[in-house]
Design a protein around this motif. Structure first.
Motif, PDB file in Angstrom:
ATOM      1  N   PHE A 396      -4.280  55.466 119.395  1.00 25.03           N
ATOM      2  CA  PHE A 396      -2.931  54.873 119.439  1.00 25.03           C
ATOM      3  C   PHE A 396      -1.888  55.889 118.987  1.00 25.03           C
ATOM      4  N   PHE A 397      -2.141  56.586 117.881  1.00 20.92           N
ATOM      5  CA  PHE A 397      -1.150  57.536 117.378  1.00 20.92           C
ATOM      6  C   PHE A 397      -0.940  58.695 118.354  1.00 20.92           C
ATOM      7  N   ASN A 398      -2.013  59.162 118.984  1.00 21.55           N
ATOM      8  CA  ASN A 398      -1.864  60.215 119.993  1.00 21.55           C
ATOM      9  C   ASN A 398      -1.061  59.724 121.192  1.00 21.55           C
ATOM     10  N   GLU A 418       3.943  61.252 109.680  1.00 20.94           N
ATOM     11  CA  GLU A 418       4.133  60.563 108.399  1.00 20.94           C
ATOM     12  C   GLU A 418       3.523  59.152 108.449  1.00 20.94           C
ATOM     13  N   MET A 419       3.680  58.500 109.595  1.00 18.78           N
ATOM     14  CA  MET A 419       3.098  57.166 109.767  1.00 18.78           C
ATOM     15  C   MET A 419       1.578  57.232 109.686  1.00 18.78           C
ATOM     16  N   MET A 420       0.994  58.255 110.289  1.00 17.86           N
ATOM     17  CA  MET A 420      -0.455  58.432 110.250  1.00 17.86           C
ATOM     18  C   MET A 420      -0.936  58.632 108.816  1.00 17.86           C
ATOM     19  N   LYS A 423      -1.014  55.387 107.017  1.00 18.13           N
ATOM     20  CA  LYS A 423      -2.102  54.525 107.484  1.00 18.13           C
ATOM     21  C   LYS A 423      -3.488  55.106 107.199  1.00 18.13           C
ATOM     22  N   GLY A 424      -3.519  56.306 106.606  1.00 18.34           N
ATOM     23  CA  GLY A 424      -4.809  56.907 106.283  1.00 18.34           C
ATOM     24  C   GLY A 424      -5.546  57.456 107.481  1.00 18.34           C
TER      25      GLY A 424
END
Length: 494
Positions: A396-398, A418-420, A423-424
């Motif tokens: 999802f992040f990619n 930063e969001m990643m 979320k760890g």
């Protein structure tokens, strides 16, 4: 007409209703004395029985304690039910712990069926060595080995790629008197071979089966058809299907149909897919929700939106309930076509049906909005995620990084890192390469150079990270296809 001053009770009056309070019955003095005497005698008898039961119970517990020492004996049924629950949920560590408790009980007797079920679970959970240890323990406890126990261990080996041990065990079975392999044994081994595309081993196994007079069954044929279809070996797939139909003893079923349709549909051979769909229907095979998911996915990827809508209408007409996979397929299809209005309508319908979106759903939305350059819509997806219980992964992040990069939203793209972190989730090689490519395309070479340095330091400190995340990405992207598979459970225990 005059209105009644007293309200009318709409319910009919009760018939033969027993009064709430029992009417008092007057007793004579003599009768009362007799009743008190009987109550006293009954109370004394009940007290004596209770004392006797308690004493016997304590004596039994003391005897068990002397025999078993400090460990407490447990009831058979709760322990066995607990073991079955852990086996069904594939919780192998908990299952082994409960099994150890089971073996400590006074009433325990070795049971080969329990051992076989545990060996199968250990094979599924990638614990082949523990499966072998359990097989040896089963023999040491006096359980006779049979075809089913051998097949369970062979399955554990082959599932985990230990083909040398699996084939060695197969030879041991072939040389035994009472444990010779049957069609189920060969089907399990064939399925493991096709999963790693070891088709030379498959051909060898089929030849051995033929030499021993063992004919493939529906599971064997369906496994081969599915494997040949996924690897684009269409000639072999059609030949296997023709052989299955000529055999007569093996009736093709809905799994055979779905494997065939998926093979042709995923390769864009829509006409051939439709031809076989008609053939299977004429043979009396009724479609399932998995069948319609395959048709929807095939039409969506081929851009045949009229046929896709026709399948959707058919499902609605005949009350086929949509699943998460169904919604993900149609959302992806309309998002790819740029029909955002229809995509959003389906997403609202999905939520009204109380079907929880997953990362596949969210990736479809982000990709569609990124392609349409709708940054505000992506922000809406992120707001939805904050209020929803959705587990986000690297895929999802990619996808989010790629969408922002293509739109030239570099501040938002950098914010994904930063969001990643919050979320760890650690970025992988795909994350960095996507960002570097976006920076270069936007003429931001200094940023690309800086990110290359960060990427190199991450690779140096965690050399296995990229490979691990890449494997996770591949497995997540394969989720849709895996959920559509309607594999038969190969019978290990008859």
């Amino acid at each position: 007409m005059a209105y009644l001053s007293v309200p009318i009770n709409p319910l009919p009056p009760p018939v033969n209703r027993r009064p709430d309070v029992e009417p008092e019955i007057s007793l004579t003095v003599k009768e009362k004395d007799e009743e008190k005497r009987r109550e006293k005698v009954n109370s004394k008898i009940a007290s004596q029985k209770a004392t006797s039961i308690k004493l016997r119970s304590e004596a039994t517990k003391a005897a068990i304690g002397e025999k078993s020492g400090p460990s407490n004996s447990k009831e058979p049924l709760p322990l066995l039910e607990n073991l079955r629950a852990h086996i069904a949920a594939l919780r192998w560590e908990s299952a082994l712990n409960v099994f150890d408790q089971l073996r400590e009980q006074l009433w325990y007797r070795p049971d080969s069926d329990i051992y076989i079920k545990l060996i199968v679970v250990l094979g599924k959970c990638k614990q082949p060595e523990k499966a072998h240890s359990l097989f040896q323990a089963m023999i040491s406890e006096g359980c006779g080995v049979n075809r089913e126990s051998y097949t369970a261990l062979l399955s554990a080996y082959s599932r985990n790629g230990l083909f040398d041990k699996a084939f060695s065990l197969l030879e041991e079975m072939k040389n035994s008197l009472d444990c010779k392999p049957d069609v189920h044994t060969y089907s399990i081994l064939i399925k493991s071979c096709v999963q790693v595309s070891a088709f030379d081993k498959v051909d060898s196994l089929l030849s051995v089966m033929a030499s021993q007079g063992i004919k493939p069954n529906t599971v064997t044929y369906s496994t081969l058809i599915d494997a040949y279809g996924k690897t684009r070996k269409f000639a072999k797939m059609e030949a296997t299907l023709g052989e299955m139909l000529r055999e007569g003893q093996c009736e093709h079923d809905v799994w055979t149909m779905n494997s065939t349709l998926r093979a042709f549909g995923s390769s864009g051979q829509i006409e051939t897919m439709e031809k076989y769909y008609d053939k299977f229907q004429c043979a009396g095979i009724q479609p399932t929700i998995e069948t319609f998911n395959i048709l929807l996915d095939s039409y969506g990827k081929a851009g045949s939106y009229e046929k896709l809508c026709a399948v959707m209408e058919y499902m609605q007409k005949y009350y086929f309930s949509w699943t998460l996979v169904t919604y993900n397929i149609v959302l992806e299809a309309f998002g790819r076509a740029g029909n955002l209005k229809q995509m959003e309508l389906l997403f609202r319908s999905m939520r009204s049906d109380r079907i929880k979106p997953n990362c596949v759903t969210l990736c479809s939305l982000v990709r569609a909005y990124g392609k349409a350059r709708k940054a505000e819509k992506i922000l809406g997806v992120l707001h939805f995620i904050e209020n929803a219980d959705v587990m986000l992964d690297i895929v999802f992040f990619n996808c989010l990084v790629d969408a922002y990069g293509k739109m030239g939203c570099f501040v938002e793209m950098k914010g994904v890192l930063e969001m990643m972190e919050r979320k760890g989730c650690k970025p992988d090689g795909i994350t960095y390469r996507t960002m570097i490519k976006a920076y270069k395309k936007g003429g931001m070479n200094s940023h690309a150079k800086e990110l290359k340095g960060s990427f190199a330091s991450v690779q140096k400190s965690s050399p296995g990270l990229e490979r691990q995340n890449l494997q996770h990405s591949v497995s997540s992207m394969k989720e849709l296809a895996m959920k559509q598979d309607n594999f038969h459970s190969l019978p290990i225990v008859k």
